[in-house]
Design a protein around this motif. Sequence first.
Motif, PDB file in Angstrom:
ATOM      1  N   PRO A   1      16.850  -4.170   7.137  1.00  0.00           N
ATOM      2  CA  PRO A   1      16.695  -3.257   5.993  1.00  0.00           C
ATOM      3  C   PRO A   1      15.928  -2.005   6.399  1.00  0.00           C
ATOM      4  O   PRO A   1      15.039  -2.046   7.260  1.00  0.00           O
ATOM      5  CB  PRO A   1      15.916  -4.085   4.983  1.00  0.00           C
ATOM      6  CG  PRO A   1      15.163  -5.075   5.806  1.00  0.00           C
ATOM      7  CD  PRO A   1      16.061  -5.407   6.964  1.00  0.00           C
ATOM      8  N   THR A   2      16.280  -0.877   5.772  1.00  0.00           N
ATOM      9  CA  THR A   2      15.651   0.407   6.076  1.00  0.00           C
ATOM     10  C   THR A   2      15.123   1.033   4.800  1.00  0.00           C
ATOM     11  O   THR A   2      15.815   1.067   3.779  1.00  0.00           O
ATOM     12  CB  THR A   2      16.662   1.363   6.741  1.00  0.00           C
ATOM     13  OG1 THR A   2      17.146   0.785   7.953  1.00  0.00           O
ATOM     14  CG2 THR A   2      16.003   2.708   7.058  1.00  0.00           C
ATOM     15  N   ALA A   3      13.897   1.557   4.879  1.00  0.00           N
ATOM     16  CA  ALA A   3      13.303   2.292   3.760  1.00  0.00           C
ATOM     17  C   ALA A   3      13.034   3.717   4.229  1.00  0.00           C
ATOM     18  O   ALA A   3      12.448   3.925   5.293  1.00  0.00           O
ATOM     19  CB  ALA A   3      12.002   1.640   3.300  1.00  0.00           C
ATOM     20  N   THR A   4      13.482   4.689   3.440  1.00  0.00           N
ATOM     21  CA  THR A   4      13.311   6.098   3.785  1.00  0.00           C
ATOM     22  C   THR A   4      12.327   6.737   2.819  1.00  0.00           C
ATOM     23  O   THR A   4      12.402   6.538   1.602  1.00  0.00           O
ATOM     24  CB  THR A   4      14.661   6.841   3.723  1.00  0.00           C
ATOM     25  OG1 THR A   4      15.586   6.207   4.619  1.00  0.00           O
ATOM     26  CG2 THR A   4      14.486   8.295   4.142  1.00  0.00           C
ATOM     27  N   ILE A   5      11.407   7.540   3.373  1.00  0.00           N
ATOM     28  CA  ILE A   5      10.379   8.195   2.568  1.00  0.00           C
ATOM     29  C   ILE A   5      10.782   9.650   2.367  1.00  0.00           C
ATOM     30  O   ILE A   5      10.842  10.415   3.337  1.00  0.00           O
ATOM     31  CB  ILE A   5       9.009   8.106   3.242  1.00  0.00           C
ATOM     32  CG1 ILE A   5       8.659   6.626   3.488  1.00  0.00           C
ATOM     33  CG2 ILE A   5       7.935   8.783   2.412  1.00  0.00           C
ATOM     34  CD1 ILE A   5       7.392   6.430   4.262  1.00  0.00           C
TER      35      ILE A   5
ATOM     36  N   ASP B   1       2.952  10.835   2.818  1.00  0.00           N
ATOM     37  CA  ASP B   1       2.967  10.156   1.507  1.00  0.00           C
ATOM     38  C   ASP B   1       2.367   8.763   1.686  1.00  0.00           C
ATOM     39  O   ASP B   1       3.102   7.776   1.834  1.00  0.00           O
ATOM     40  CB  ASP B   1       4.396  10.073   0.979  1.00  0.00           C
ATOM     41  CG  ASP B   1       4.466   9.552  -0.448  1.00  0.00           C
ATOM     42  OD1 ASP B   1       3.411   9.208  -1.012  1.00  0.00           O
ATOM     43  OD2 ASP B   1       5.588   9.491  -1.003  1.00  0.00           O
ATOM     44  N   PRO B   2       1.034   8.648   1.701  1.00  0.00           N
ATOM     45  CA  PRO B   2       0.404   7.339   1.941  1.00  0.00           C
ATOM     46  C   PRO B   2       0.843   6.270   0.949  1.00  0.00           C
ATOM     47  O   PRO B   2       1.153   5.137   1.343  1.00  0.00           O
ATOM     48  CB  PRO B   2      -1.090   7.644   1.805  1.00  0.00           C
ATOM     49  CG  PRO B   2      -1.214   9.106   2.083  1.00  0.00           C
ATOM     50  CD  PRO B   2       0.036   9.725   1.558  1.00  0.00           C
TER      51      PRO B   2
ATOM     52  N   GLU C   1      -4.061   1.590   0.463  1.00  0.00           N
ATOM     53  CA  GLU C   1      -2.987   1.291  -0.481  1.00  0.00           C
ATOM     54  C   GLU C   1      -2.406  -0.094  -0.214  1.00  0.00           C
ATOM     55  O   GLU C   1      -2.161  -0.876  -1.143  1.00  0.00           O
ATOM     56  CB  GLU C   1      -1.892   2.353  -0.369  1.00  0.00           C
ATOM     57  CG  GLU C   1      -2.330   3.763  -0.714  1.00  0.00           C
ATOM     58  CD  GLU C   1      -2.610   3.936  -2.191  1.00  0.00           C
ATOM     59  OE1 GLU C   1      -2.029   3.173  -3.000  1.00  0.00           O
ATOM     60  OE2 GLU C   1      -3.407   4.829  -2.553  1.00  0.00           O
ATOM     61  N   LEU C   2      -2.190  -0.425   1.056  1.00  0.00           N
ATOM     62  CA  LEU C   2      -1.674  -1.746   1.414  1.00  0.00           C
ATOM     63  C   LEU C   2      -2.694  -2.838   1.126  1.00  0.00           C
ATOM     64  O   LEU C   2      -2.334  -3.987   0.819  1.00  0.00           O
ATOM     65  CB  LEU C   2      -1.289  -1.777   2.896  1.00  0.00           C
ATOM     66  CG  LEU C   2      -0.054  -0.985   3.305  1.00  0.00           C
ATOM     67  CD1 LEU C   2       0.040  -0.879   4.827  1.00  0.00           C
ATOM     68  CD2 LEU C   2       1.212  -1.633   2.742  1.00  0.00           C
ATOM     69  N   ALA C   3      -3.977  -2.487   1.233  1.00  0.00           N
ATOM     70  CA  ALA C   3      -5.045  -3.487   1.052  1.00  0.00           C
ATOM     71  C   ALA C   3      -5.154  -3.990  -0.378  1.00  0.00           C
ATOM     72  O   ALA C   3      -5.874  -4.971  -0.627  1.00  0.00           O
ATOM     73  CB  ALA C   3      -6.382  -2.890   1.498  1.00  0.00           C
ATOM     74  N   LYS C   4      -4.454  -3.403  -1.310  1.00  0.00           N
ATOM     75  CA  LYS C   4      -4.476  -3.905  -2.689  1.00  0.00           C
ATOM     76  C   LYS C   4      -3.848  -5.293  -2.784  1.00  0.00           C
ATOM     77  O   LYS C   4      -4.204  -6.088  -3.655  1.00  0.00           O
ATOM     78  CB  LYS C   4      -3.738  -2.931  -3.608  1.00  0.00           C
ATOM     79  CG  LYS C   4      -4.408  -1.558  -3.713  1.00  0.00           C
ATOM     80  CD  LYS C   4      -3.573  -0.598  -4.546  1.00  0.00           C
ATOM     81  CE  LYS C   4      -4.220   0.790  -4.612  1.00  0.00           C
ATOM     82  NZ  LYS C   4      -3.391   1.751  -5.385  1.00  0.00           N
ATOM     83  N   ASN C   5      -2.897  -5.572  -1.854  1.00  0.00           N
ATOM     84  CA  ASN C   5      -2.208  -6.861  -1.891  1.00  0.00           C
ATOM     85  C   ASN C   5      -2.230  -7.598  -0.549  1.00  0.00           C
ATOM     86  O   ASN C   5      -1.630  -8.673  -0.444  1.00  0.00           O
ATOM     87  CB  ASN C   5      -0.751  -6.671  -2.322  1.00  0.00           C
ATOM     88  CG  ASN C   5      -0.629  -6.033  -3.702  1.00  0.00           C
ATOM     89  OD1 ASN C   5      -1.221  -6.505  -4.676  1.00  0.00           O
ATOM     90  ND2 ASN C   5       0.126  -4.955  -3.781  1.00  0.00           N
ATOM     91  N   HIS C   6      -2.895  -7.014   0.463  1.00  0.00           N
ATOM     92  CA  HIS C   6      -2.846  -7.607   1.793  1.00  0.00           C
ATOM     93  C   HIS C   6      -4.183  -7.418   2.497  1.00  0.00           C
ATOM     94  O   HIS C   6      -4.981  -6.551   2.130  1.00  0.00           O
ATOM     95  CB  HIS C   6      -1.747  -6.952   2.646  1.00  0.00           C
ATOM     96  CG  HIS C   6      -0.386  -6.995   2.023  1.00  0.00           C
ATOM     97  ND1 HIS C   6       0.452  -8.074   2.121  1.00  0.00           N
ATOM     98  CD2 HIS C   6       0.271  -6.071   1.249  1.00  0.00           C
ATOM     99  CE1 HIS C   6       1.574  -7.822   1.476  1.00  0.00           C
ATOM    100  NE2 HIS C   6       1.482  -6.625   0.923  1.00  0.00           N
ATOM    101  N   VAL C   7      -4.391  -8.253   3.509  1.00  0.00           N
ATOM    102  CA  VAL C   7      -5.484  -8.015   4.445  1.00  0.00           C
ATOM    103  C   VAL C   7      -4.893  -7.180   5.580  1.00  0.00           C
ATOM    104  O   VAL C   7      -3.963  -7.623   6.266  1.00  0.00           O
ATOM    105  CB  VAL C   7      -6.070  -9.325   4.999  1.00  0.00           C
ATOM    106  CG1 VAL C   7      -7.208  -9.018   5.969  1.00  0.00           C
ATOM    107  CG2 VAL C   7      -6.551 -10.212   3.871  1.00  0.00           C
ATOM    108  N   VAL C   8      -5.424  -5.980   5.765  1.00  0.00           N
ATOM    109  CA  VAL C   8      -4.812  -5.005   6.675  1.00  0.00           C
ATOM    110  C   VAL C   8      -5.731  -4.790   7.876  1.00  0.00           C
ATOM    111  O   VAL C   8      -6.927  -4.501   7.724  1.00  0.00           O
ATOM    112  CB  VAL C   8      -4.558  -3.667   5.950  1.00  0.00           C
ATOM    113  CG1 VAL C   8      -3.900  -2.667   6.899  1.00  0.00           C
ATOM    114  CG2 VAL C   8      -3.695  -3.891   4.717  1.00  0.00           C
TER     115      VAL C   8
ATOM    116  N   ALA D   1       3.160   2.919   1.782  1.00  0.00           N
ATOM    117  CA  ALA D   1       2.739   1.562   1.429  1.00  0.00           C
ATOM    118  C   ALA D   1       3.783   0.886   0.553  1.00  0.00           C
ATOM    119  O   ALA D   1       4.084  -0.314   0.737  1.00  0.00           O
ATOM    120  CB  ALA D   1       1.383   1.609   0.715  1.00  0.00           C
ATOM    121  N   ALA D   2       4.363   1.638  -0.388  1.00  0.00           N
ATOM    122  CA  ALA D   2       5.395   1.067  -1.257  1.00  0.00           C
ATOM    123  C   ALA D   2       6.622   0.673  -0.444  1.00  0.00           C
ATOM    124  O   ALA D   2       7.264  -0.352  -0.722  1.00  0.00           O
ATOM    125  CB  ALA D   2       5.764   2.068  -2.351  1.00  0.00           C
ATOM    126  N   ALA D   3       6.961   1.484   0.568  1.00  0.00           N
ATOM    127  CA  ALA D   3       8.111   1.158   1.415  1.00  0.00           C
ATOM    128  C   ALA D   3       7.861  -0.121   2.204  1.00  0.00           C
ATOM    129  O   ALA D   3       8.758  -0.957   2.355  1.00  0.00           O
ATOM    130  CB  ALA D   3       8.392   2.329   2.359  1.00  0.00           C
TER     131      ALA D   3
END
Length: 576
Positions: A543-547, A558-559, A339-346, A563-565
């Motif tokens: 900043p904090t992101a909660t899933i 929630d993969p 999911e992260l690899a859509k916009n990044h090199v992971v 990734a969205a977080a």
Amino acid sequence: MLVWFAWFNVTALTNMRGGIGPRGRPLMFASMAGVGVLALGVEPLIDGHPWLFAVGYVIARTAVWPLWWSGRRGAGAMRPLLWGPGVSALWLLTPLVPEHLLGWALAALAFLEMSLLLLRPDGKESDAPRLSGPHLVERISLFVMIVLGESVVQIVDSLDTERTAMTWLTAACSAHLHPGSLTCLCLGMILVHVGTQSLTRQAFATNLGLKPRRRPQTAAEREQVRREPAAAREERARDATGAPHDPQGTWHAILGGLTQLATYLVPVVIKLFLVVTIASLTFNALVRPPQTLQAPDGRDVLVDGARVHYRVWGSHGTPIVLVHGFAESTVAWSLTAPELAKNHVVYAIDLPGAGYSQYTGHYSIEDQARAVTGLIEALHIERPVIVGHSLGAAVVGRAALDAPGAIGGVIFADGDAMAFEGRSADPGAWTGVVSRLPYVTTLYRLGTQTNVFARPIFDDQCGSTCRGLQGPDADRLIDAWMRPLRSRDAEDAMRVMAAHAMTHLSPEQVRTIRVPRGIVWGAEDAMSGGSLQVAQQNFAGAPTATIPQAGHLSMVADPAGFAAAIETLLTRLRTP
């Protein structure tokens, strides 16, 4: 074990009285209902709420206590009072015991009950009739059948998903080495041993203040009993039981009886120790994993002469390096990395002592952080954001302290980088000795060679909505996760890490991190990787992101949400 005591309470009573009769049956059914309440209280007990469990056990025990009391026939009252209301009052206090002492409290109460049941206050032999052997054999046989039936159920459940020869052996051993099975075995051995030492009906009766009933055998005896004055019968009963003649008191009898109980327990414990040791050594010899395992995918790079394994997803965008936590590997990121690899090199790394990286024997936080910064240098990754899950939070924090110029940001995921209570210093040499005992090796292999024990842990740590463990690929994911742990190198690494302090940073070190920082956390993750509040306190202003509906394994729960977080945090990372 406690169900066993409740059951034996009724069994011993009916054995000595020759039955309980119609009036006693309602009490017996009430005791059975108490066992049902006890069973309902097991799950709350595991969660630290023992009230329902304690109440169920008290009902099961005290429901038939009136039969003990009515059968005492002039004997001392202290023993039956201790056996019934006395012990029950102590059980009702167990919910007030601190959680870390609860196990010891339950063991002490069980030991007290066995002392009251088995020990005579005067230590004298008696000519009273012995226990009814056939009745006890029948009752105990039925109980053993139930235990064996539960073992069969465990084996069948173990084979539900895997049907290899290794699974058959492991499932069978896991079922019969279950603590409940071992407890029944131990209690059964104690009972047999005590029985061979001429445990008589008089022994039980004297201990609990219950006068044994010996019916006249001849017409002359029956006539003598009929004509005998009541006072004489009472005096003879007192002489027979001996309970009122205890000059030191009941408590002295109990203390003295503990020594007698120890003489029963010592040989049983020695025999059990030998049986378990032989079984453990045999199992370890039969179930011997390979020294090392080859990675099914990914690449390797040398960092300071040691091989470090990693995986890559994506071909464009800003770089992200993912660092796993304890008992994890690159597999932990296999769902969220695409999911992260859509916009990044992971990039995902296997830390030293985990996954498919080389096992060097050096697993300090400095060694772990050096593997991360060494990977960044070797692959020429341009100032990546590094994300550390759980224990990995401390590793990425240390990497940011060691090489702040090479890192573009740090994100703590379900980890605050702190040590658990009592694990901030080396635990001592004794942990290294314990970790090398054959029993520990047996338990480790039982827990890792199949997914039988892993699946419940994953379900518990994932959260109420675990998307990553839904569908036909769930078992393959768990098996891939567990595979790196199935080698002797992994066993050695676990032993080394157990003998040292937990990988962590101090609060002062976390506060001195000077690269952009952020936090991502599963909403249902309470304390598995630390505290969200502690992380926010040390990363002040980050900043904090909660899933939502995610537990400690938020990247599995929630993969896409994880990734969205991360994407959201990348635009909000703040430098202190």
